[in-house]
Write a protein that holds these residues in place. Sequence first.
Motif, mmCIF file in Angstrom:
data_model
loop_
_atom_site.group_PDB
_atom_site.id
_atom_site.type_symbol
_atom_site.label_atom_id
_atom_site.label_comp_id
_atom_site.label_asym_id
_atom_site.label_seq_id
_atom_site.Cartn_x
_atom_site.Cartn_y
_atom_site.Cartn_z
ATOM 1 N N ASN A 334 -1.458 33.523 -19.350
ATOM 2 C CA ASN A 334 -2.515 33.148 -18.410
ATOM 3 C C ASN A 334 -2.292 31.804 -17.729
ATOM 4 O OD1 ASN A 334 -4.091 35.462 -18.775
ATOM 5 N ND2 ASN A 334 -5.036 34.622 -20.623
ATOM 6 N N SER A 335 -1.394 30.982 -18.280
ATOM 7 C CA SER A 335 -1.174 29.651 -17.703
ATOM 8 C C SER A 335 0.269 29.227 -17.918
ATOM 9 C CB SER A 335 -2.114 28.625 -18.353
ATOM 10 O OG SER A 335 -1.781 28.457 -19.725
ATOM 11 N N ALA A 336 0.654 28.163 -17.233
ATOM 12 C CA ALA A 336 2.027 27.667 -17.357
ATOM 13 C C ALA A 336 2.289 27.126 -18.760
ATOM 14 C CB ALA A 336 2.283 26.587 -16.301
ATOM 15 N N LEU A 337 1.300 26.436 -19.346
ATOM 16 C CA LEU A 337 1.461 25.950 -20.715
ATOM 17 C C LEU A 337 1.403 27.101 -21.725
ATOM 18 C CD1 LEU A 337 -0.579 22.615 -20.906
ATOM 19 C CD2 LEU A 337 1.899 22.920 -20.894
ATOM 20 N N GLY A 338 0.655 28.145 -21.379
ATOM 21 C CA GLY A 338 0.566 29.315 -22.248
ATOM 22 C C GLY A 338 1.911 29.984 -22.457
ATOM 23 N N THR A 339 2.832 29.813 -21.499
ATOM 24 C CA THR A 339 4.183 30.361 -21.616
ATOM 25 C C THR A 339 4.898 29.786 -22.835
ATOM 26 O OG1 THR A 339 4.395 30.756 -19.247
ATOM 27 C CG2 THR A 339 6.440 30.464 -20.472
ATOM 28 N N ILE A 340 4.702 28.482 -23.067
ATOM 29 C CA ILE A 340 5.345 27.815 -24.208
ATOM 30 C C ILE A 340 4.826 28.397 -25.524
ATOM 31 C CG2 ILE A 340 5.645 25.589 -25.372
ATOM 32 C CD1 ILE A 340 5.324 24.343 -22.480
ATOM 33 N N SER A 341 3.510 28.554 -25.614
ATOM 34 C CA SER A 341 2.909 29.138 -26.819
ATOM 35 C C SER A 341 3.386 30.565 -27.034
ATOM 36 C CB SER A 341 1.381 29.129 -26.705
ATOM 37 O OG SER A 341 0.906 27.830 -26.499
ATOM 38 N N ARG A 342 3.503 31.310 -25.934
ATOM 39 C CA ARG A 342 3.949 32.710 -26.033
ATOM 40 C C ARG A 342 5.369 32.793 -26.577
ATOM 41 N NH1 ARG A 342 3.860 37.327 -27.279
ATOM 42 N NH2 ARG A 342 4.253 39.107 -25.946
ATOM 43 N N LEU A 343 6.253 31.923 -26.118
ATOM 44 C CA LEU A 343 7.637 31.919 -26.610
ATOM 45 C C LEU A 343 7.689 31.582 -28.096
ATOM 46 C CD1 LEU A 343 9.482 30.169 -23.629
ATOM 47 C CD2 LEU A 343 9.673 32.569 -24.293
ATOM 48 N N ILE A 344 6.859 30.617 -28.508
ATOM 49 C CA ILE A 344 6.802 30.252 -29.934
ATOM 50 C C ILE A 344 6.305 31.439 -30.761
ATOM 51 C CG2 ILE A 344 5.650 28.764 -31.627
ATOM 52 C CD1 ILE A 344 5.698 26.539 -29.462
ATOM 53 N N ASP A 345 5.285 32.155 -30.238
ATOM 54 C CA ASP A 345 4.766 33.346 -30.921
ATOM 55 C C ASP A 345 5.835 34.429 -31.052
ATOM 56 O OD1 ASP A 345 2.318 32.156 -31.171
ATOM 57 O OD2 ASP A 345 1.419 33.178 -29.454
#
Length: 473
Positions: A334-345
Amino acid sequence: MDTIKEIILTTEEQQIINADLAHNYNIIPKEDSGNSIIFFVDENTFDASITDELELIIGKNVELVPVSSEIINKALVSYYRISNNDADKSSKTESFRSSSQDFLEELIFEAKGIGSSDIHFEVFKEDARIRYRIDGKLIEKYKIEKENYLELVNKIKIKSNLDITEKRLPQDGRINYDEFDIRVSILPTLHGEKIVMRILGRDTAHLSMDKLGMEDKEKQLYLEALKATKGIILISGPTGSGKTTTLYASLKQLNKVTSNIVTVEDPIEYTLKGINQVQLREDIGLTFTSALRTFLRQDPDIIMLGEIRDGATAEMAIRASLTGHLVLSTIHTNSALGTISRLIDMGVPPFLIAETLKISVAQRLVRKLCNSCKVETELQEGEYNNEAFDAITSHCLPKGCDDCYYTGYKGRTAIYETIPIDGVLAQEIKKNSTNLEEAISDYGDSSLSSKAIQLVKNGITSIEEVYSIIIEG
């Protein structure tokens, strides 16, 4: 003369005649009783002699009811859209029926002509319908009988080189025309097979970084990231947010005779000369992961993955970027920062994300209000119970006119959230910090929510159109 103020048609009434016939004679269906049809007709062009012509064309008795030009014109624009090129074509006078031999062909070119991105064929217990997606919204276009629907499905399968006997499993195919292609997806449902046709244009003239809609600062940051010789560039957003268009514009920018560019896509939406494009084929084992593994032996400079869907693909993309390749891809967040969390997940170690991710971009497509008819009004206090709306004092509402087919909207624009991974942010990612927002404070309020609010304040779109983006932010 009839004293009605507005003509409202059901889907069944719309398809009594086609758009060519409606515009040629300035008529709108009123009632079909089986043996005869009553039409509204423009009082200024009404001529009793056209009754005979229409009876000959339609094969039924015809009665004409004159109404004002304004009422007829509004109904023609609302219910019988025609493409800009239709004025140059000879008028077709046969009824646009599902039983017509050329119905499928007519339907495809009608959808393409009025700017539809997808055609949906859906079947239910007693009947079926066809809908077009225009500017991101579905509109119901045709209702057809179930027995005719089965015939239509078989025609689509034959044109797509699919198995007409297979009705239990999903199938994917493609139809090729001179100026565009169509991706066909078939899904078995409770009452039959649902089909979605995605219209894929071959015209790449609009694929330009200057036409994406990025602000100057955003574009400068993004172009700087594209200059990297290794690393990952990720575009995020929901389906239909324009991610693929951004990727293709990026590839067009990078496409030079000195670079070897390879892509794996599902589907290939545009063909770009000078770029080696591979169509994903999971049914035979050609997945994003297996394609990436082969790409690394193809001496690439730049790799484009249609989407990072799982940990295995993310791991391969990271490996490719670590070995000196620039990787571009999309991801659903949903957001540019959310991309980082998604990769970690997905299992990617934070230090590898910090090492390889060059820039993260989130985007949305927003319908623009029609400039010819939008109406400005004051925002009433307490109208929206969310502090995000406190910054808005007035806003514009959609009204509807000839220019926008009485939808109130005309065209779409993109909004972006662009976050380059600089030294400060990279350090926070390595620490697996949960407070990344502070590390990007130097870039100001670049969130999608703030961009959406700005569009509302500038009268470019409505609160209704961007409500979900604003409250998410």
